[in-house]
Scaffold this motif. Structure first.
Motif, PDB file in Angstrom:
ATOM      1  N   LEU A   1     -24.650   3.200 -18.743  1.00  0.00           N
ATOM      2  CA  LEU A   1     -24.098   2.676 -17.412  1.00  0.00           C
ATOM      3  C   LEU A   1     -23.096   1.433 -17.798  1.00  0.00           C
ATOM      4  N   ILE A   2     -23.646   0.617 -18.706  1.00  0.00           N
ATOM      5  CA  ILE A   2     -22.785  -0.571 -18.821  1.00  0.00           C
ATOM      6  C   ILE A   2     -21.625  -0.118 -19.614  1.00  0.00           C
ATOM      7  N   LEU A   3     -21.559   0.621 -20.537  1.00  0.00           N
ATOM      8  CA  LEU A   3     -20.305   1.125 -21.064  1.00  0.00           C
ATOM      9  C   LEU A   3     -19.428   1.738 -20.274  1.00  0.00           C
ATOM     10  N   VAL A   4     -19.800   2.797 -19.337  1.00  0.00           N
ATOM     11  CA  VAL A   4     -19.099   3.592 -18.477  1.00  0.00           C
ATOM     12  C   VAL A   4     -18.479   2.594 -17.478  1.00  0.00           C
ATOM     13  N   GLY A   5     -19.288   1.542 -16.940  1.00  0.00           N
ATOM     14  CA  GLY A   5     -18.961   0.650 -15.798  1.00  0.00           C
ATOM     15  C   GLY A   5     -17.705  -0.216 -16.615  1.00  0.00           C
ATOM     16  N   GLY A   6     -17.810  -0.848 -17.729  1.00  0.00           N
ATOM     17  CA  GLY A   6     -16.786  -1.496 -18.552  1.00  0.00           C
ATOM     18  C   GLY A   6     -15.688  -0.556 -18.797  1.00  0.00           C
ATOM     19  N   TYR A   7     -15.763   0.384 -19.011  1.00  0.00           N
ATOM     20  CA  TYR A   7     -14.574   1.140 -19.263  1.00  0.00           C
ATOM     21  C   TYR A   7     -13.896   1.456 -17.791  1.00  0.00           C
ATOM     22  N   LEU A   8     -14.697   1.864 -16.868  1.00  0.00           N
ATOM     23  CA  LEU A   8     -13.880   2.005 -15.550  1.00  0.00           C
ATOM     24  C   LEU A   8     -13.106   0.708 -15.178  1.00  0.00           C
ATOM     25  N   LEU A   9     -13.827  -0.384 -15.261  1.00  0.00           N
ATOM     26  CA  LEU A   9     -13.230  -1.612 -15.070  1.00  0.00           C
ATOM     27  C   LEU A   9     -11.831  -1.845 -15.559  1.00  0.00           C
ATOM     28  N   VAL A  10     -11.952  -1.694 -17.041  1.00  0.00           N
ATOM     29  CA  VAL A  10     -10.729  -1.904 -17.731  1.00  0.00           C
ATOM     30  C   VAL A  10      -9.453  -0.808 -17.272  1.00  0.00           C
ATOM     31  N   TYR A  11     -10.138   0.553 -17.084  1.00  0.00           N
ATOM     32  CA  TYR A  11      -9.267   1.405 -16.681  1.00  0.00           C
ATOM     33  C   TYR A  11      -8.729   1.290 -15.135  1.00  0.00           C
ATOM     34  N   MET A  12      -9.448   0.631 -14.421  1.00  0.00           N
ATOM     35  CA  MET A  12      -8.981   0.277 -13.094  1.00  0.00           C
ATOM     36  C   MET A  12      -8.368  -1.119 -12.872  1.00  0.00           C
ATOM     37  N   PHE A  13      -8.290  -1.832 -13.923  1.00  0.00           N
ATOM     38  CA  PHE A  13      -7.555  -2.930 -14.048  1.00  0.00           C
ATOM     39  C   PHE A  13      -6.233  -3.164 -13.390  1.00  0.00           C
TER      40      PHE A  13
ATOM     41  N   GLY B   1       0.826  -0.962  -0.197  1.00  0.00           N
ATOM     42  CA  GLY B   1       0.140   0.018   0.103  1.00  0.00           C
ATOM     43  C   GLY B   1       0.831   1.300  -0.111  1.00  0.00           C
ATOM     44  N   LEU B   2       2.084   1.284   0.341  1.00  0.00           N
ATOM     45  CA  LEU B   2       2.977   2.443   0.757  1.00  0.00           C
ATOM     46  C   LEU B   2       3.551   2.587  -0.695  1.00  0.00           C
ATOM     47  N   ILE B   3       3.865   1.313  -1.372  1.00  0.00           N
ATOM     48  CA  ILE B   3       4.583   1.581  -2.640  1.00  0.00           C
ATOM     49  C   ILE B   3       3.650   1.964  -3.512  1.00  0.00           C
ATOM     50  N   HIS B   4       2.400   1.398  -3.679  1.00  0.00           N
ATOM     51  CA  HIS B   4       1.198   1.905  -4.739  1.00  0.00           C
ATOM     52  C   HIS B   4      -0.137   2.334  -3.989  1.00  0.00           C
ATOM     53  N   PRO B   5       0.157   3.566  -3.123  1.00  0.00           N
ATOM     54  CA  PRO B   5      -1.028   3.821  -2.350  1.00  0.00           C
ATOM     55  C   PRO B   5      -2.217   4.271  -3.253  1.00  0.00           C
ATOM     56  N   VAL B   6      -2.152   5.119  -4.194  1.00  0.00           N
ATOM     57  CA  VAL B   6      -3.373   5.340  -5.379  1.00  0.00           C
ATOM     58  C   VAL B   6      -3.926   4.158  -5.908  1.00  0.00           C
ATOM     59  N   LYS B   7      -3.194   3.160  -6.260  1.00  0.00           N
ATOM     60  CA  LYS B   7      -3.651   1.970  -6.912  1.00  0.00           C
ATOM     61  C   LYS B   7      -4.381   1.215  -5.774  1.00  0.00           C
ATOM     62  N   MET B   8      -3.819   1.258  -4.675  1.00  0.00           N
ATOM     63  CA  MET B   8      -4.266   0.371  -3.438  1.00  0.00           C
ATOM     64  C   MET B   8      -5.999   0.915  -3.430  1.00  0.00           C
ATOM     65  N   VAL B   9      -5.906   2.242  -3.275  1.00  0.00           N
ATOM     66  CA  VAL B   9      -7.129   2.846  -2.925  1.00  0.00           C
ATOM     67  C   VAL B   9      -8.303   2.669  -3.910  1.00  0.00           C
ATOM     68  N   PHE B  10      -7.793   2.972  -5.258  1.00  0.00           N
ATOM     69  CA  PHE B  10      -8.512   2.534  -6.423  1.00  0.00           C
ATOM     70  C   PHE B  10      -8.937   1.085  -6.485  1.00  0.00           C
ATOM     71  N   GLY B  11      -8.195   0.324  -6.421  1.00  0.00           N
ATOM     72  CA  GLY B  11      -8.397  -1.013  -6.653  1.00  0.00           C
ATOM     73  C   GLY B  11      -9.419  -1.586  -5.509  1.00  0.00           C
ATOM     74  N   PHE B  12      -9.275  -1.075  -4.247  1.00  0.00           N
ATOM     75  CA  PHE B  12     -10.286  -1.382  -3.337  1.00  0.00           C
ATOM     76  C   PHE B  12     -11.658  -0.682  -3.635  1.00  0.00           C
ATOM     77  N   ALA B  13     -11.617   0.732  -4.132  1.00  0.00           N
ATOM     78  CA  ALA B  13     -12.835   1.141  -4.399  1.00  0.00           C
ATOM     79  C   ALA B  13     -13.606   0.368  -5.792  1.00  0.00           C
ATOM     80  N   ALA B  14     -12.894  -0.110  -6.742  1.00  0.00           N
ATOM     81  CA  ALA B  14     -13.322  -0.669  -7.796  1.00  0.00           C
ATOM     82  C   ALA B  14     -14.032  -2.088  -7.423  1.00  0.00           C
ATOM     83  N   ILE B  15     -13.235  -2.654  -6.309  1.00  0.00           N
ATOM     84  CA  ILE B  15     -13.744  -4.173  -6.131  1.00  0.00           C
ATOM     85  C   ILE B  15     -14.995  -4.079  -5.283  1.00  0.00           C
ATOM     86  N   SER B  16     -14.911  -2.888  -4.380  1.00  0.00           N
ATOM     87  CA  SER B  16     -16.078  -2.581  -3.578  1.00  0.00           C
ATOM     88  C   SER B  16     -17.380  -2.159  -4.229  1.00  0.00           C
TER      89      SER B  16
END
Length: 178
Positions: free
Chosen positions: A105-117, A60-75
């Motif tokens: 909504l489906i297209l935006v959700g899919g884009y966000l999922l790919v973006y947040m991968f 989390g300290l090495i990649h704090p932003v990715k950890m937060v966004f990853g947690f948010a995306a999974i949540s």
């Protein structure tokens, strides 16, 4: 829950160095290997929880932003799944009444999922890597007499620990004489 006792933190000498004995398990004898892993999970549980927490925090300290966004995306994905499966009639009515919004909504959700991968992968790695190290240690660490006695107390019910409750919830209860 009041009778749950946190197992003591085992010293580095017992956990990794010195008297610690490691041996590659006989993977052909699944029962013996499983017994070793379960007993080590119970005996070293505080060490394992602390190790997992430290590794999760380091990642989390090495990649704090990715950890937060990853947690948010999974949540969000989990919350959306739970909401849609619990309210199917509402979701169907919304899709029927607002087809264009549903597609967007489906297209935006899919884009966000790919973006947040990438962020999701970092978050999952932050959880999976400590678990992998714990499984490797629990598989390779041979049991000591103290380990066996402590696990018998857990089995007989003299002590209830967090790992014992987790393993029981997963259906991995200890058998007498193991």
């Amino acid at each position: 829950m009041a009778d749950v006792v946190l197992a003591p933190l085992r010293g580095l000498e017992d956990f990794l160095i010195g008297s610690a004995r490691f041996q590659i398990p006989n993977i052909k004898d699944q029962e013996k290997w499983s017994n070793r892993v379960l007993n080590n999970l119970l005996y070293y549980q505080t060490n394992y929880f602390l190790t997992a927490l430290i590794l999760f925090l380091i990642i989390g300290l090495i990649h704090p932003v990715k950890m937060v966004f990853g947690f948010a995306a999974i949540s969000v994905a989990f919350g959306g799944f739970v909401y849609s499966t619990n309210n199917q009639w509402k979701a169907r009515k919304f899709k029927r009444d607002h087809p264009l919004v549903s597609v967007v909504l489906i297209l935006v959700g899919g884009y966000l999922l790919v973006y947040m991968f990438g962020a999701v992968i970092v978050f999952i790695f932050g959880i999976a890597f400590p678990l992998l190290l714990i499984l490797i240690h629990a598989s390779l660490r041979m049991r000591s007499i103290k380990n066996k006695i402590t696990n018998k107390m857990e089995y007989v019910g003299l002590k209830r620990t967090p790992m014992g409750i987790i393993l029981e919830g997963l259906g991995q209860e200890q058998e007498a004489g193991s």
